[in-house]
Design a protein around this motif. Structure first.
Motif, short mmCIF file in Angstrom:
data_model
loop_
_atom_site.label_atom_id
_atom_site.label_comp_id
_atom_site.label_asym_id
_atom_site.label_seq_id
_atom_site.Cartn_x
_atom_site.Cartn_y
_atom_site.Cartn_z
N GLU A 425 60.45 26.91 -15.12
CA GLU A 425 61.66 27.36 -14.75
C GLU A 425 62.45 26.45 -13.61
O GLU A 425 63.69 26.77 -13.94
CB GLU A 425 61.60 28.73 -13.96
CG GLU A 425 60.74 29.75 -14.53
CD GLU A 425 60.96 31.30 -13.90
OE1 GLU A 425 60.86 32.14 -14.66
OE2 GLU A 425 61.01 31.09 -12.60
N SER A 426 61.99 25.53 -13.51
CA SER A 426 62.80 24.38 -12.77
C SER A 426 62.86 23.02 -13.49
O SER A 426 63.45 22.15 -13.05
CB SER A 426 61.95 23.95 -11.31
OG SER A 426 60.74 23.55 -11.61
N GLY A 427 62.08 23.04 -14.74
CA GLY A 427 62.29 21.87 -15.44
C GLY A 427 63.42 21.74 -16.55
O GLY A 427 64.30 22.77 -16.69
N VAL A 428 63.15 20.61 -17.22
CA VAL A 428 64.36 20.57 -18.29
C VAL A 428 63.40 20.36 -19.64
O VAL A 428 62.59 19.31 -19.70
CB VAL A 428 65.33 19.52 -18.18
CG1 VAL A 428 66.20 19.26 -19.38
CG2 VAL A 428 66.11 19.72 -16.86
N PRO A 429 63.73 21.18 -20.71
CA PRO A 429 64.77 22.31 -20.68
C PRO A 429 64.18 23.50 -19.74
O PRO A 429 63.05 23.65 -19.43
CB PRO A 429 64.45 22.64 -22.39
CG PRO A 429 63.00 22.23 -22.68
CD PRO A 429 62.99 21.11 -22.23
N HIS A 430 65.19 24.28 -19.67
CA HIS A 430 64.67 25.44 -18.67
C HIS A 430 64.48 26.78 -19.33
O HIS A 430 64.99 27.07 -20.51
CB HIS A 430 66.29 25.49 -18.04
CG HIS A 430 66.04 26.92 -17.09
ND1 HIS A 430 65.50 27.05 -15.92
CD2 HIS A 430 66.56 28.15 -17.20
CE1 HIS A 430 65.47 28.07 -15.31
NE2 HIS A 430 66.36 29.04 -16.03
N PHE A 431 63.09 27.14 -18.79
CA PHE A 431 62.97 28.40 -19.64
C PHE A 431 62.86 29.66 -18.20
O PHE A 431 62.51 29.41 -17.22
CB PHE A 431 61.29 28.44 -20.08
CG PHE A 431 61.26 27.32 -21.08
CD1 PHE A 431 61.61 27.58 -22.29
CD2 PHE A 431 60.91 25.83 -21.01
CE1 PHE A 431 61.52 26.61 -23.53
CE2 PHE A 431 60.79 25.02 -21.95
CZ PHE A 431 61.34 25.27 -23.23
N ARG A 432 62.88 30.69 -19.00
CA ARG A 432 62.81 31.96 -18.08
C ARG A 432 61.52 32.94 -18.25
O ARG A 432 61.47 33.15 -19.53
CB ARG A 432 64.00 32.74 -18.16
CG ARG A 432 64.02 33.78 -16.89
CD ARG A 432 65.45 34.49 -16.74
NE ARG A 432 65.24 35.77 -16.00
CZ ARG A 432 66.34 36.55 -15.80
NH1 ARG A 432 67.43 36.49 -16.70
NH2 ARG A 432 66.15 37.46 -14.92
N LEU A 433 60.74 33.00 -17.35
CA LEU A 433 59.51 33.82 -17.61
C LEU A 433 59.66 35.29 -17.02
O LEU A 433 60.21 35.15 -15.96
CB LEU A 433 58.29 33.03 -17.10
CG LEU A 433 58.00 31.55 -17.43
CD1 LEU A 433 56.73 30.92 -16.74
CD2 LEU A 433 57.59 31.58 -19.08
N CYS A 434 58.99 35.98 -17.44
CA CYS A 434 58.71 37.35 -17.00
C CYS A 434 57.47 37.58 -16.19
O CYS A 434 56.29 37.57 -17.03
CB CYS A 434 58.83 38.50 -17.92
SG CYS A 434 58.83 40.19 -17.64
N LEU A 435 57.64 37.91 -14.93
CA LEU A 435 56.34 37.81 -14.36
C LEU A 435 56.31 39.21 -13.49
O LEU A 435 57.32 39.55 -12.86
CB LEU A 435 56.10 36.71 -13.13
CG LEU A 435 56.17 35.22 -13.57
CD1 LEU A 435 56.44 34.49 -12.71
CD2 LEU A 435 55.04 35.01 -14.45
N HIS A 436 55.21 39.89 -13.72
CA HIS A 436 55.27 41.22 -13.18
C HIS A 436 55.40 41.56 -11.60
O HIS A 436 55.92 42.28 -11.22
CB HIS A 436 53.90 41.98 -13.63
CG HIS A 436 52.66 41.54 -12.76
ND1 HIS A 436 52.19 41.81 -11.65
CD2 HIS A 436 51.74 40.57 -13.50
CE1 HIS A 436 50.99 40.84 -11.29
NE2 HIS A 436 50.60 40.32 -12.57
#
Length: 560
Positions: A425-436
């Motif tokens: 989530e902080s790197g490049v490329p940027h990904f968004r994770l769903c964490l419960h």
């Protein structure tokens, strides 16, 4: 004149003694004095009187001295005399031919000496001492050998019930001790009565108000009357040895129930009377164990239950009306709306349901129960598939706000936050994770969050497989739902991240997990710098597959 029998009634003072009659009655075989003022008797020794009856006289004691002169006397009856209080059998006077002695309905108080009767009345067959104030009977080893009938009913008895008071009466066939105030406390109350066939003991009582082994010593009984004895229970073995019993009366007691096997050994029974008890019903086992030769059965005046739970008994009653005595007095006691309804008028069709209806109801019940079990067990899976099949899940990427939904054990949360959340989530490329722990909406059921916030809103699923993951039932469930999600959505993709230290053998056997690893992206993470670099590159490549970029995301990456 040749006279065989003479009866003198209401003679008044004319015959207070028999002296003046001696010559007249000397050759008469039967002489009866009824309602006379007779105070004593006096007959010559050569008299031929066989039968002498004195009823309602003025005797104060039995004139044994005078009567002993009647050498041919076979029947002696002195009854209904209130003034008669004494009968002394200990005097050494014998009645060699006397067979019947009736001293009933007097006012006698006596101690019954069996050995004395043996000596004085050697031929005695019948003894009647009923309806007298008190008779004391004790256990003796010697008694009259030919006595066959003993009637003590309605005389106050002392001894029987506490001691084997009749053990010396080996040939006794008939015994009536009804309403004598005794209580049966010993199992040997009737020891010695090896020939007894008729036992009447109504109106007495038993220890603890129950019949246990009282009748084990009278195995030749044919008739037994234990009515009005306050009985509350009859042991299943109480009548076991009475194989010759023809008639049994246990009416007017307080029986709430009878053991189903109480009558199983009474195969000779033809008459059974249990009226005026508190029986509610007879079960199917009761009815099966009733003697097959039963001809008369009285069940009247009991507290019968006419609910459908007693259908077997109610139907049996209608089918055996010919056996039932006073069937019109067999009435319902419960339920209240049927109270006082005759059992014979009860409509059993009200309780009967057709076989087809029963089969359909049973089948429907089985299907419903199985359905509930399946729904309970697979509720989450079914709920998820219902959402997908109903169109709630779009195949476009418009609603995909997360790149991946992460499934993991709570015990691996530190690794997830450091290696996945912090890196992707902080790197490049940027990904968004769903964490419960972060993205699930509070106050919403977990399954709804998993489906809507997790699978529904994510392009892929990352399963962090560790030893903790395989031991967690919740993680296994989430994995099963993910597999269903992959089956229903052609674009869905599972990425398995197997942490270092997981046993490969366990991995193969656990939920068939190894088969899924071979069909999906399978990454192994090891805690070494080179391996971590390769792992991260492969993971990003898998997440980039199928990803579309918004203008804001592209501008943000170019600025970095």
């Amino acid at each position: 004149m040749d006279i065989q029998k003479i009866t003198l009634i209401c003679t008044g003072d004319a015959f207070s003694r028999t002296d003046s009659l001696s010559a007249c009655v000397n050759n008469i075989s039967t002489v009866r004095f009824v309602n006379s003022y007779l105070e004593t008797v006096d007959f010559p020794e050569n008299t031929s009187i066989h039968h002498l009856e004195c009823k309602d006289t003025r005797f104060e004691r039995v004139p044994v001295e005078k009567l002993a002169s009647l050498k041919e006397l076979r029947v002696l009856r002195i009854t209904n005399t209130n003034s008669l209080t004494d009968f002394d059998v200990k005097r050494r006077l014998t009645f060699q031919k006397l067979k019947i002695l009736d001293l009933s309905n007097n006012n006698i108080n006596m101690h019954l000496c069996w050995s004395c009767f043996r000596e004085r009345f050697s031929e005695l067959r019948v003894l009647n001492l009923s309806f007298n104030p008190l008779v004391i009977v004790q256990a003796e080893f010697i008694g009259p050998t030919k006595l066959e009938s003993l009637d003590l009913q309605h005389s106050k008895l002392r001894g029987p019930g506490l001691v084997p008071a009749f053990m010396c009466l080996k040939n006794l066939i008939y015994l009536d001790i009804s309403y004598t105030g005794i209580s049966i406390h010993t199992e040997c109350s009737f020891c010695g009565l090896d020939s007894l066939e008729v036992l009447k003991m109504a109106g007495n009582s038993f220890k603890n108000n129950q019949v246990v082994n009282t009748f084990t010593n009278v195995t030749k009984l044919k008739s037994l009357d234990i009515s009005n004895c306050k009985l509350q229970h009859v042991s299943f073995s109480g009548f076991d040895l009475l194989h010759d019993l023809h008639e049994l009366d246990i009416s007017n007691n307080k029986l709430l129930d009878i053991h189903p096997e109480s009558f199983i050994h009474l195969r000779a029974l033809t008459i059974l009377d249990v009226h005026c008890n508190q029986l509610i019903t007879l079960t199917k086992k009761h009815l099966e164990n009733l003697p097959s030769g039963l001809k008369k059965l009285d069940l009247s005046h009991n507290l019968f239950d006419c609910s459908c739970g007693c259908l077997d008994f109610l139907q049996w009653v209608k089918e055996h009306e010919d056996v039932l005595m006073r069937a019109d007095m067999m009435k319902c006691h419960s339920p209240s709306y049927l109270e006082d309804t005759q059992l014979m008028h009860f409509d059993i069709s009200y309780c009967q349901v057709s076989t087809t209806t029963v089969a359909v109801l049973v089948s429907i019940s089985v299907v419903v129960v199985l359905s509930l079990i399946l729904v309970y067990k697979f509720y989450f899976h079914l709920y998820y598939m219902m959402v997908l099949l109903s169109g709630g899940h779009s195949s476009t990427d418009h609603n995909k706000i997360y790149d991946a939904f992460v499934i993991y054990s709570s015990k691996d949360q530190v690794w997830v936050r450091q290696e996945l959340e912090g890196t992707l989530e902080s790197g490049v490329p940027h990904f968004r994770l769903c964490l419960h722990y972060r993205d699930f909406r509070p106050g919403v059921p977990v399954i709804t969050n998993i489906i809507k916030e997790g699978f529904h809103s994510s392009r892929k699923v990352i399963a962090v497989v560790s030893t903790h993951f395989m031991e967690s039932r919740w993680c296994n469930f989430e994995l099963e739902v993910a597999q269903s999600w992959q089956l229903l959505d052609s674009k869905a993709s599972l990425i398995f991240v197997v942490l270092d230290g997981v046993d490969k053998a366990v991995l193969r056997s656990k939920l068939g997990l190894f088969r899924y690893l071979r069909r999906n992206t399978y990454l192994v993470w090891k805690d070494r710098e080179v391996n971590r670099h390769v792992f991260l590159r492969q993971l990003k490549a898998s997440l980039l597959d199928g990803k579309t970029w918004t203008e804001d995301e592209l501008r943000s990456m170019l600025m970095k």
